[in-house]
Write a protein that holds these residues in place. Structure first.
Motif, PDB file in Angstrom:
ATOM      1  N   LEU A 264     -23.082  10.597  19.406  1.00  0.00           N
ATOM      2  CA  LEU A 264     -22.101  11.675  19.398  1.00  0.00           C
ATOM      3  C   LEU A 264     -22.245  12.530  20.659  1.00  0.00           C
ATOM      4  CD1 LEU A 264     -19.901  12.687  17.458  1.00  0.00           C
ATOM      5  CD2 LEU A 264     -21.570  14.303  16.582  1.00  0.00           C
ATOM      6  N   PRO A 265     -21.177  12.649  21.450  1.00  0.00           N
ATOM      7  CA  PRO A 265     -21.273  13.387  22.715  1.00  0.00           C
ATOM      8  C   PRO A 265     -20.979  14.877  22.585  1.00  0.00           C
ATOM      9  CG  PRO A 265     -19.159  12.314  22.592  1.00  0.00           C
ATOM     10  CD  PRO A 265     -19.903  11.925  21.337  1.00  0.00           C
ATOM     11  N   THR A 266     -20.821  15.402  21.375  1.00  0.00           N
ATOM     12  CA  THR A 266     -20.348  16.776  21.188  1.00  0.00           C
ATOM     13  C   THR A 266     -21.351  17.620  20.395  1.00  0.00           C
ATOM     14  OG1 THR A 266     -19.061  15.908  19.346  1.00  0.00           O
ATOM     15  CG2 THR A 266     -17.886  16.285  21.423  1.00  0.00           C
ATOM     16  N   VAL A 267     -22.522  17.835  20.982  1.00  0.00           N
ATOM     17  CA  VAL A 267     -23.597  18.620  20.381  1.00  0.00           C
ATOM     18  C   VAL A 267     -23.799  19.893  21.200  1.00  0.00           C
ATOM     19  CG1 VAL A 267     -26.113  18.677  19.970  1.00  0.00           C
ATOM     20  CG2 VAL A 267     -24.789  16.626  19.393  1.00  0.00           C
ATOM     21  N   VAL A 268     -24.018  20.999  20.499  1.00  0.00           N
ATOM     22  CA  VAL A 268     -24.367  22.253  21.153  1.00  0.00           C
ATOM     23  C   VAL A 268     -25.741  22.681  20.651  1.00  0.00           C
ATOM     24  CG1 VAL A 268     -23.814  24.712  21.393  1.00  0.00           C
ATOM     25  CG2 VAL A 268     -21.989  23.010  21.506  1.00  0.00           C
ATOM     26  N   LEU A 269     -26.617  23.002  21.602  1.00  0.00           N
ATOM     27  CA  LEU A 269     -27.928  23.560  21.292  1.00  0.00           C
ATOM     28  C   LEU A 269     -27.974  25.004  21.764  1.00  0.00           C
ATOM     29  CD1 LEU A 269     -30.294  20.685  22.524  1.00  0.00           C
ATOM     30  CD2 LEU A 269     -29.636  21.198  20.164  1.00  0.00           C
ATOM     31  N   ALA A 270     -28.634  25.848  20.990  1.00  0.00           N
ATOM     32  CA  ALA A 270     -28.935  27.214  21.422  1.00  0.00           C
ATOM     33  C   ALA A 270     -30.387  27.201  21.881  1.00  0.00           C
ATOM     34  CB  ALA A 270     -28.736  28.195  20.279  1.00  0.00           C
ATOM     35  N   MET A 271     -30.584  27.538  23.149  1.00  0.00           N
ATOM     36  CA  MET A 271     -31.910  27.445  23.758  1.00  0.00           C
ATOM     37  C   MET A 271     -32.485  28.835  24.019  1.00  0.00           C
ATOM     38  SD  MET A 271     -32.079  24.092  24.087  1.00  0.00           S
ATOM     39  CE  MET A 271     -33.377  23.728  25.265  1.00  0.00           C
ATOM     40  N   GLU A 272     -33.764  28.978  23.718  1.00  0.00           N
ATOM     41  CA  GLU A 272     -34.524  30.181  24.045  1.00  0.00           C
ATOM     42  C   GLU A 272     -35.736  29.705  24.830  1.00  0.00           C
ATOM     43  OE1 GLU A 272     -36.390  34.240  22.968  1.00  0.00           O
ATOM     44  OE2 GLU A 272     -34.330  33.596  23.032  1.00  0.00           O
ATOM     45  N   GLU A 273     -35.777  30.025  26.122  1.00  0.00           N
ATOM     46  CA  GLU A 273     -36.889  29.624  26.994  1.00  0.00           C
ATOM     47  C   GLU A 273     -37.182  28.127  26.874  1.00  0.00           C
ATOM     48  OE1 GLU A 273     -40.266  32.198  26.618  1.00  0.00           O
ATOM     49  OE2 GLU A 273     -39.026  34.000  26.682  1.00  0.00           O
ATOM     50  N   ASN A 274     -36.153  27.302  27.025  1.00  0.00           N
ATOM     51  CA  ASN A 274     -36.252  25.843  27.035  1.00  0.00           C
ATOM     52  C   ASN A 274     -36.643  25.212  25.697  1.00  0.00           C
ATOM     53  OD1 ASN A 274     -35.470  25.604  29.751  1.00  0.00           O
ATOM     54  ND2 ASN A 274     -37.553  26.139  30.393  1.00  0.00           N
ATOM     55  N   VAL A 275     -36.562  25.986  24.618  1.00  0.00           N
ATOM     56  CA  VAL A 275     -36.794  25.448  23.283  1.00  0.00           C
ATOM     57  C   VAL A 275     -35.528  25.676  22.469  1.00  0.00           C
ATOM     58  CG1 VAL A 275     -38.166  25.644  21.176  1.00  0.00           C
ATOM     59  CG2 VAL A 275     -39.267  25.896  23.404  1.00  0.00           C
ATOM     60  N   ALA A 276     -35.052  24.637  21.820  1.00  0.00           N
ATOM     61  CA  ALA A 276     -33.854  24.763  20.992  1.00  0.00           C
ATOM     62  C   ALA A 276     -34.213  25.484  19.700  1.00  0.00           C
ATOM     63  CB  ALA A 276     -33.268  23.393  20.696  1.00  0.00           C
ATOM     64  N   VAL A 277     -33.400  26.493  19.360  1.00  0.00           N
ATOM     65  CA  VAL A 277     -33.618  27.263  18.138  1.00  0.00           C
ATOM     66  C   VAL A 277     -32.476  27.081  17.143  1.00  0.00           C
ATOM     67  CG1 VAL A 277     -35.079  28.950  19.319  1.00  0.00           C
ATOM     68  CG2 VAL A 277     -32.617  29.378  19.095  1.00  0.00           C
ATOM     69  N   ALA A 278     -31.407  26.414  17.564  1.00  0.00           N
ATOM     70  CA  ALA A 278     -30.265  26.189  16.688  1.00  0.00           C
ATOM     71  C   ALA A 278     -29.421  25.057  17.246  1.00  0.00           C
ATOM     72  CB  ALA A 278     -29.431  27.455  16.559  1.00  0.00           C
ATOM     73  N   CYS A 279     -28.608  24.472  16.359  1.00  0.00           N
ATOM     74  CA  CYS A 279     -27.756  23.370  16.796  1.00  0.00           C
ATOM     75  C   CYS A 279     -26.513  23.274  15.928  1.00  0.00           C
ATOM     76  CB  CYS A 279     -28.512  22.043  16.739  1.00  0.00           C
ATOM     77  SG  CYS A 279     -28.980  21.510  15.075  1.00  0.00           S
ATOM     78  N   GLY A 280     -25.573  22.505  16.418  1.00  0.00           N
ATOM     79  CA  GLY A 280     -24.370  22.161  15.694  1.00  0.00           C
ATOM     80  C   GLY A 280     -23.653  21.091  16.495  1.00  0.00           C
ATOM     81  N   CYS A 281     -22.714  20.413  15.869  1.00  0.00           N
ATOM     82  CA  CYS A 281     -21.955  19.396  16.584  1.00  0.00           C
ATOM     83  C   CYS A 281     -20.620  19.213  15.879  1.00  0.00           C
ATOM     84  CB  CYS A 281     -22.727  18.080  16.647  1.00  0.00           C
ATOM     85  SG  CYS A 281     -23.032  17.279  15.065  1.00  0.00           S
ATOM     86  N   PHE A 282     -19.783  18.393  16.480  1.00  0.00           N
ATOM     87  CA  PHE A 282     -18.568  17.988  15.791  1.00  0.00           C
ATOM     88  C   PHE A 282     -18.276  16.534  16.076  1.00  0.00           C
ATOM     89  CE2 PHE A 282     -16.562  19.600  19.766  1.00  0.00           C
ATOM     90  CZ  PHE A 282     -15.683  18.567  20.085  1.00  0.00           C
ATOM     91  N   LYS A 283     -17.533  15.957  15.138  1.00  0.00           N
ATOM     92  CA  LYS A 283     -17.028  14.602  15.333  1.00  0.00           C
ATOM     93  C   LYS A 283     -15.538  14.637  15.035  1.00  0.00           C
ATOM     94  CE  LYS A 283     -17.769  12.588  10.763  1.00  0.00           C
ATOM     95  NZ  LYS A 283     -18.353  11.490  10.023  1.00  0.00           N
ATOM     96  N   MET A 284     -14.818  13.699  15.558  1.00  0.00           N
ATOM     97  CA  MET A 284     -13.388  13.629  15.319  1.00  0.00           C
ATOM     98  C   MET A 284     -13.147  13.194  13.870  1.00  0.00           C
ATOM     99  SD  MET A 284     -12.155  14.765  18.070  1.00  0.00           S
ATOM    100  CE  MET A 284     -10.438  14.590  17.559  1.00  0.00           C
ATOM    101  N   ALA A 285     -12.160  13.857  13.251  1.00  0.00           N
ATOM    102  CA  ALA A 285     -11.812  13.553  11.863  1.00  0.00           C
ATOM    103  C   ALA A 285     -10.311  13.318  11.765  1.00  0.00           C
ATOM    104  CB  ALA A 285     -12.245  14.690  10.954  1.00  0.00           C
ATOM    105  N   GLY A 286      -9.743  12.795  12.813  1.00  0.00           N
ATOM    106  CA  GLY A 286      -8.311  12.572  12.913  1.00  0.00           C
ATOM    107  C   GLY A 286      -7.894  12.766  14.353  1.00  0.00           C
ATOM    108  N   ASP A 287      -6.618  12.628  14.622  1.00  0.00           N
ATOM    109  CA  ASP A 287      -6.133  12.733  15.996  1.00  0.00           C
ATOM    110  C   ASP A 287      -6.369  14.096  16.618  1.00  0.00           C
ATOM    111  OD1 ASP A 287      -5.301  10.127  15.939  1.00  0.00           O
ATOM    112  OD2 ASP A 287      -3.213  10.601  15.480  1.00  0.00           O
ATOM    113  N   SER A 288      -6.221  15.159  15.840  1.00  0.00           N
ATOM    114  CA  SER A 288      -6.366  16.499  16.402  1.00  0.00           C
ATOM    115  C   SER A 288      -7.230  17.398  15.532  1.00  0.00           C
ATOM    116  CB  SER A 288      -4.986  17.141  16.598  1.00  0.00           C
ATOM    117  OG  SER A 288      -4.345  17.315  15.347  1.00  0.00           O
ATOM    118  N   THR A 289      -8.104  16.786  14.734  1.00  0.00           N
ATOM    119  CA  THR A 289      -8.977  17.532  13.830  1.00  0.00           C
ATOM    120  C   THR A 289     -10.428  17.162  14.095  1.00  0.00           C
ATOM    121  OG1 THR A 289      -7.263  17.583  12.133  1.00  0.00           O
ATOM    122  CG2 THR A 289      -9.510  17.994  11.410  1.00  0.00           C
ATOM    123  N   ILE A 290     -11.267  18.186  14.137  1.00  0.00           N
ATOM    124  CA  ILE A 290     -12.708  17.960  14.251  1.00  0.00           C
ATOM    125  C   ILE A 290     -13.371  18.317  12.933  1.00  0.00           C
ATOM    126  CG2 ILE A 290     -12.799  18.384  16.735  1.00  0.00           C
ATOM    127  CD1 ILE A 290     -14.162  21.178  15.856  1.00  0.00           C
TER     128      ILE A 290
END
Length: 148
Positions: A45-71
């Motif tokens: 999956l190419p659509t991941v977001v990490l929240a970084m604090e001093e080069n350590v990830a503290v949170a994450c989320g992502c999305f995938k396609m669920a239709g032509d225009s829906t994530i």
């Protein structure tokens, strides 16, 4: 200072955080990781977001396609030590922005009835309950949607 970073599902910090998410969900719902592995497996999956604090990830989320225009928002997790700081809201905002950059118009998500904080967060961010029984993977699920 928290910084958001776009990446993919192979990033080791995403893999680490989603493992913690799975552990937390097992505690909330008294389940085993294997019970939901088919729903929680995220690879390629190419659509991941990490929240970084001093080069350590503290949170994450992502999305995938669920239709032509829906994530579909997936795998949202904030380390407990970093909660109540607006990080989850920032990640959702970044994921929605990314989706709009790709001409997406709607977002959907599934969370659990045992996670009232998540339900309240999504409602605060403009998500409403979706009456879509095909989308819910279990009776423990709450499905929500939003027009982007």
């Amino acid at each position: 200072m928290i910084q958001l970073y776009r990446t993919n599902s192979e990033h080791p910090e995403f893999v680490r955080l989603t493992g913690l998410l799975d552990d937390a969900l097992c505690m909330i719902y008294n389940t085993r990781k294997e019970d939901y592995e088919e729903y929680n497996r995220i690879t390629g999956l190419p659509t991941v977001v990490l929240a970084m604090e001093e080069n350590v990830a503290v949170a994450c989320g992502c999305f995938k396609m669920a239709g032509d225009s829906t994530i579909e928002l997936k795998r949202m997790f904030v380390d407990p030590a970093f909660r109540s700081q607006g990080i989850a809201s920032a990640i959702v905002g970044e994921l929605e922005k990314w989706a709009k950059e790709n001409d997406c118009e709607h977002a959907i998500l599934e969370t659990g009835k045992g996670q009232p904080e998540a339900i309240a967060l999504y409602a605060k961010l403009g998500y409403s309950m979706a009456d879509d029984s095909d989308f819910a993977s279990s009776e423990r699920s709450v499905c929500m949607k939003k027009k982007l």
